[in-house]
Design a protein around this motif. Structure first.
Motif, PDB file in Angstrom:
ATOM      1  N   TYR A  72       4.574  49.021  41.618  1.00 26.01           N
ATOM      2  CA  TYR A  72       6.011  48.791  41.446  1.00 26.01           C
ATOM      3  C   TYR A  72       6.528  49.209  40.071  1.00 26.01           C
ATOM      4  O   TYR A  72       7.732  49.385  39.898  1.00 26.01           O
ATOM      5  CB  TYR A  72       6.354  47.309  41.620  1.00 26.01           C
ATOM      6  CG  TYR A  72       5.916  46.674  42.920  1.00 26.01           C
ATOM      7  CD1 TYR A  72       5.798  47.425  44.090  1.00 26.01           C
ATOM      8  CD2 TYR A  72       5.638  45.311  42.987  1.00 26.01           C
ATOM      9  CE1 TYR A  72       5.397  46.830  45.283  1.00 26.01           C
ATOM     10  CE2 TYR A  72       5.250  44.706  44.175  1.00 26.01           C
ATOM     11  CZ  TYR A  72       5.123  45.470  45.316  1.00 26.01           C
ATOM     12  OH  TYR A  72       4.738  44.879  46.472  1.00 26.01           O
ATOM     13  N   GLY A  73       5.643  49.277  39.080  1.00 25.36           N
ATOM     14  CA  GLY A  73       6.104  49.502  37.713  1.00 25.36           C
ATOM     15  C   GLY A  73       6.745  48.229  37.156  1.00 25.36           C
ATOM     16  O   GLY A  73       6.620  47.147  37.741  1.00 25.36           O
ATOM     17  N   TYR A  74       7.441  48.389  36.012  1.00 27.32           N
ATOM     18  CA  TYR A  74       8.022  47.233  35.320  1.00 27.32           C
ATOM     19  C   TYR A  74       9.462  46.996  35.790  1.00 27.32           C
ATOM     20  O   TYR A  74      10.141  47.929  36.188  1.00 27.32           O
ATOM     21  CB  TYR A  74       8.024  47.493  33.813  1.00 27.32           C
ATOM     22  CG  TYR A  74       6.624  47.611  33.257  1.00 27.32           C
ATOM     23  CD1 TYR A  74       5.976  46.512  32.710  1.00 27.32           C
ATOM     24  CD2 TYR A  74       5.939  48.826  33.307  1.00 27.32           C
ATOM     25  CE1 TYR A  74       4.689  46.614  32.214  1.00 27.32           C
ATOM     26  CE2 TYR A  74       4.636  48.940  32.806  1.00 27.32           C
ATOM     27  CZ  TYR A  74       4.033  47.837  32.268  1.00 27.32           C
ATOM     28  OH  TYR A  74       2.757  47.937  31.776  1.00 27.32           O
ATOM     29  N   GLY A  75       9.902  45.757  35.744  1.00 25.69           N
ATOM     30  CA  GLY A  75      11.308  45.475  36.054  1.00 25.69           C
ATOM     31  C   GLY A  75      11.478  44.343  37.056  1.00 25.69           C
ATOM     32  O   GLY A  75      10.511  43.797  37.593  1.00 25.69           O
ATOM     33  N   ILE A  76      12.752  44.028  37.303  1.00 28.58           N
ATOM     34  CA  ILE A  76      13.079  42.840  38.097  1.00 28.58           C
ATOM     35  C   ILE A  76      12.745  43.008  39.579  1.00 28.58           C
ATOM     36  O   ILE A  76      12.286  42.074  40.230  1.00 28.58           O
ATOM     37  CB  ILE A  76      14.585  42.484  37.917  1.00 28.58           C
ATOM     38  CG1 ILE A  76      14.874  42.207  36.438  1.00 28.58           C
ATOM     39  CG2 ILE A  76      14.957  41.256  38.749  1.00 28.58           C
ATOM     40  CD1 ILE A  76      16.340  42.041  36.120  1.00 28.58           C
ATOM     41  N   LYS A  77      12.964  44.213  40.124  1.00 27.69           N
ATOM     42  CA  LYS A  77      12.717  44.389  41.562  1.00 27.69           C
ATOM     43  C   LYS A  77      11.244  44.139  41.903  1.00 27.69           C
ATOM     44  O   LYS A  77      10.927  43.481  42.886  1.00 27.69           O
ATOM     45  CB  LYS A  77      13.173  45.778  42.013  1.00 27.69           C
ATOM     46  CG  LYS A  77      14.699  45.854  42.122  1.00 27.69           C
ATOM     47  CD  LYS A  77      15.162  47.195  42.636  1.00 27.69           C
ATOM     48  CE  LYS A  77      15.121  48.211  41.524  1.00 27.69           C
ATOM     49  NZ  LYS A  77      15.596  49.542  41.930  1.00 27.69           N
ATOM     50  N   GLY A  78      10.351  44.658  41.068  1.00 31.61           N
ATOM     51  CA  GLY A  78       8.919  44.410  41.263  1.00 31.61           C
ATOM     52  C   GLY A  78       8.606  42.922  41.117  1.00 31.61           C
ATOM     53  O   GLY A  78       7.768  42.371  41.837  1.00 31.61           O
ATOM     54  N   PHE A  79       9.295  42.275  40.188  1.00 32.97           N
ATOM     55  CA  PHE A  79       9.120  40.837  39.953  1.00 32.97           C
ATOM     56  C   PHE A  79       9.532  40.044  41.207  1.00 32.97           C
ATOM     57  O   PHE A  79       8.852  39.106  41.620  1.00 32.97           O
ATOM     58  CB  PHE A  79       9.974  40.451  38.739  1.00 32.97           C
ATOM     59  CG  PHE A  79       9.879  39.010  38.301  1.00 32.97           C
ATOM     60  CD1 PHE A  79       8.661  38.420  38.015  1.00 32.97           C
ATOM     61  CD2 PHE A  79      11.031  38.240  38.143  1.00 32.97           C
ATOM     62  CE1 PHE A  79       8.572  37.095  37.592  1.00 32.97           C
ATOM     63  CE2 PHE A  79      10.968  36.927  37.706  1.00 32.97           C
ATOM     64  CZ  PHE A  79       9.738  36.353  37.437  1.00 32.97           C
ATOM     65  N   MET A  80      10.645  40.469  41.836  1.00 33.28           N
ATOM     66  CA  MET A  80      11.115  39.789  43.049  1.00 33.28           C
ATOM     67  C   MET A  80      10.065  39.905  44.168  1.00 33.28           C
ATOM     68  O   MET A  80       9.750  38.937  44.854  1.00 33.28           O
ATOM     69  CB  MET A  80      12.439  40.403  43.533  1.00 33.28           C
ATOM     70  CG  MET A  80      13.618  40.071  42.639  1.00 33.28           C
ATOM     71  SD  MET A  80      15.030  41.201  42.869  1.00 33.28           S
ATOM     72  CE  MET A  80      15.722  40.610  44.407  1.00 33.28           C
ATOM     73  N   LEU A  81       9.534  41.114  44.346  1.00 30.76           N
ATOM     74  CA  LEU A  81       8.529  41.318  45.394  1.00 30.76           C
ATOM     75  C   LEU A  81       7.265  40.500  45.101  1.00 30.76           C
ATOM     76  O   LEU A  81       6.655  39.952  46.018  1.00 30.76           O
ATOM     77  CB  LEU A  81       8.187  42.807  45.508  1.00 30.76           C
ATOM     78  CG  LEU A  81       9.290  43.686  46.116  1.00 30.76           C
ATOM     79  CD1 LEU A  81       8.958  45.157  45.947  1.00 30.76           C
ATOM     80  CD2 LEU A  81       9.494  43.347  47.595  1.00 30.76           C
ATOM     81  N   SER A  82       6.904  40.411  43.827  1.00 25.78           N
ATOM     82  CA  SER A  82       5.716  39.620  43.464  1.00 25.78           C
ATOM     83  C   SER A  82       5.958  38.128  43.694  1.00 25.78           C
ATOM     84  O   SER A  82       5.035  37.394  44.056  1.00 25.78           O
ATOM     85  CB  SER A  82       5.322  39.879  42.006  1.00 25.78           C
ATOM     86  OG  SER A  82       4.817  41.187  41.892  1.00 25.78           O
ATOM     87  N   MET A  83       7.195  37.666  43.483  1.00 25.49           N
ATOM     88  CA  MET A  83       7.493  36.247  43.766  1.00 25.49           C
ATOM     89  C   MET A  83       7.356  35.985  45.269  1.00 25.49           C
ATOM     90  O   MET A  83       6.790  34.964  45.676  1.00 25.49           O
ATOM     91  CB  MET A  83       8.914  35.888  43.288  1.00 25.49           C
ATOM     92  CG  MET A  83       9.025  35.718  41.783  1.00 25.49           C
ATOM     93  SD  MET A  83      10.575  34.919  41.248  1.00 25.49           S
ATOM     94  CE  MET A  83      11.775  36.210  41.560  1.00 25.49           C
ATOM     95  N   ILE A  84       7.861  36.908  46.095  1.00 22.40           N
ATOM     96  CA  ILE A  84       7.778  36.725  47.550  1.00 22.40           C
ATOM     97  C   ILE A  84       6.307  36.724  47.992  1.00 22.40           C
ATOM     98  O   ILE A  84       5.886  35.878  48.785  1.00 22.40           O
ATOM     99  CB  ILE A  84       8.596  37.819  48.284  1.00 22.40           C
ATOM    100  CG1 ILE A  84      10.096  37.590  48.030  1.00 22.40           C
ATOM    101  CG2 ILE A  84       8.295  37.824  49.787  1.00 22.40           C
ATOM    102  CD1 ILE A  84      11.003  38.724  48.480  1.00 22.40           C
ATOM    103  N   GLU A  85       5.525  37.638  47.430  1.00 22.64           N
ATOM    104  CA  GLU A  85       4.094  37.698  47.773  1.00 22.64           C
ATOM    105  C   GLU A  85       3.379  36.414  47.333  1.00 22.64           C
ATOM    106  O   GLU A  85       2.534  35.882  48.048  1.00 22.64           O
ATOM    107  CB  GLU A  85       3.468  38.928  47.087  1.00 22.64           C
ATOM    108  CG  GLU A  85       2.038  39.183  47.526  1.00 22.64           C
ATOM    109  CD  GLU A  85       1.454  40.445  46.882  1.00 22.64           C
ATOM    110  OE1 GLU A  85       2.215  41.381  46.568  1.00 22.64           O
ATOM    111  OE2 GLU A  85       0.225  40.470  46.708  1.00 22.64           O
ATOM    112  N   THR A  86       3.732  35.910  46.160  1.00 24.08           N
ATOM    113  CA  THR A  86       3.131  34.672  45.649  1.00 24.08           C
ATOM    114  C   THR A  86       3.500  33.493  46.551  1.00 24.08           C
ATOM    115  O   THR A  86       2.647  32.642  46.859  1.00 24.08           O
ATOM    116  CB  THR A  86       3.605  34.420  44.194  1.00 24.08           C
ATOM    117  OG1 THR A  86       3.266  35.554  43.410  1.00 24.08           O
ATOM    118  CG2 THR A  86       2.972  33.175  43.607  1.00 24.08           C
ATOM    119  N   LEU A  87       4.761  33.447  46.967  1.00 23.21           N
ATOM    120  CA  LEU A  87       5.204  32.389  47.892  1.00 23.21           C
ATOM    121  C   LEU A  87       4.340  32.413  49.156  1.00 23.21           C
ATOM    122  O   LEU A  87       3.829  31.375  49.594  1.00 23.21           O
ATOM    123  CB  LEU A  87       6.680  32.618  48.260  1.00 23.21           C
ATOM    124  CG  LEU A  87       7.207  31.820  49.449  1.00 23.21           C
ATOM    125  CD1 LEU A  87       7.402  30.345  49.066  1.00 23.21           C
ATOM    126  CD2 LEU A  87       8.525  32.394  49.977  1.00 23.21           C
TER     127      LEU A  87
END
Ligand SMILES: [Mg+2]
Length: 244
Positions: A72-87
């Motif tokens: 995903y690289g750096y940034g908020i969109k990748g962060f959002m996807l990682s939060m969903i995956e973590t959930l």
């Protein structure tokens, strides 16, 4: 007081003489960024508080982000996807249906935060522009960084903007080539020793660390370099004493 490292052989004058291009990191150097990620992370931990304590959610989220960085690289969109995956990972997919829209909403809210310029930045850019070629060199989502630069009102000062997928020596090398700038005429200013300082020193460019109070775990580098081209500053305004 700012200072060159102990074995520095360059006087202020030789640095003033040599530098032609100054690149600024953007997030937490020009404007506030990391505290917004931490705010979203706290809200994410609250969403998952009935499953795991906050420190464990944070740890799993961080591991997921690092695993996904190369995709995903750096940034908020990748962060959002990682939060969903973590959930999904923590709840094993057994979570209330409204948590995913809530995570997306939190991410979108972060993408629309006002741009908060850090102290001293406009004065520094005003003073240095015209005397040096000023450049932005930042990681992050392309669209988000363009939005922040536009809303910041700082865009006018920069002759080149580079949104980089990574900040390793090789990435800086490409940037310098593009700018037609020798490493010895290049100064990078930023809040991350790991991304803004070490790779530039590796190329024998000049680099300056301006600490910010909050640093993402991935960017933390405990020790400051010992290198003749390293300049430690306490605030961005101190650069004027070396260059203006
Ligand atoms: Mg930064």
């Amino acid at each position: 007081m700012s200072e060159f490292c102990s074995n520095c052989y360059n006087s202020k004058d030789t640095m003033r003489d040599k530098i032609k291009t100054i690149a600024f990191d953007a997030d937490d150097t020009l404007w506030v960024n990391e505290p917004y990620f931490r705010e979203t992370e706290v809200k994410f931990c609250e969403l998952l508080s009935s499953y795991l304590p906050a420190d464990q959610v944070t740890k799993i989220l961080f591991e997921t982000e690092i695993k996904n960085l190369k995709l995903y690289g750096y940034g908020i969109k990748g962060f959002m996807l990682s939060m969903i995956e973590t959930l999904h990972h923590i709840t094993k997919g057994n979570h209330p249906a409204d948590l995913i829209p809530e995570i997306i909403r939190m991410g979108q809210e972060q993408l629309q935060k006002p741009v908060e310029i850090l102290d001293g930045v406009p004065t520094v850019l005003e003073q240095l522009s015209g005397k040096y070629r000023l450049v932005v060199a930042t990681k992050g989502d392309l669209l988000d960084q363009q939005r922040k630069l536009k809303t910041s009102g700082l865009e006018q000062y920069f002759q080149h903007v580079e949104i980089m997928s990574d900040k390793k020596a090789n990435d800086y090398s490409k940037l310098l080539k593009q700018l037609n700038c020798a490493p010895g005429n290049f100064l990078m200013l930023g809040n991350s020793v790991k991304s803004d300082v070490l790779p530039v020193l590796e190329l024998e460019g000049y680099a300056s660390h301006i600490p910010f109070h909050t640093t993402w775990m991935h960017e933390v580098h405990e020790t400051e370099p010992v290198h003749p081209h390293f300049l430690k500053l306490n605030t961005i305004s101190e650069i004027l004493g070396h260059l203006d």
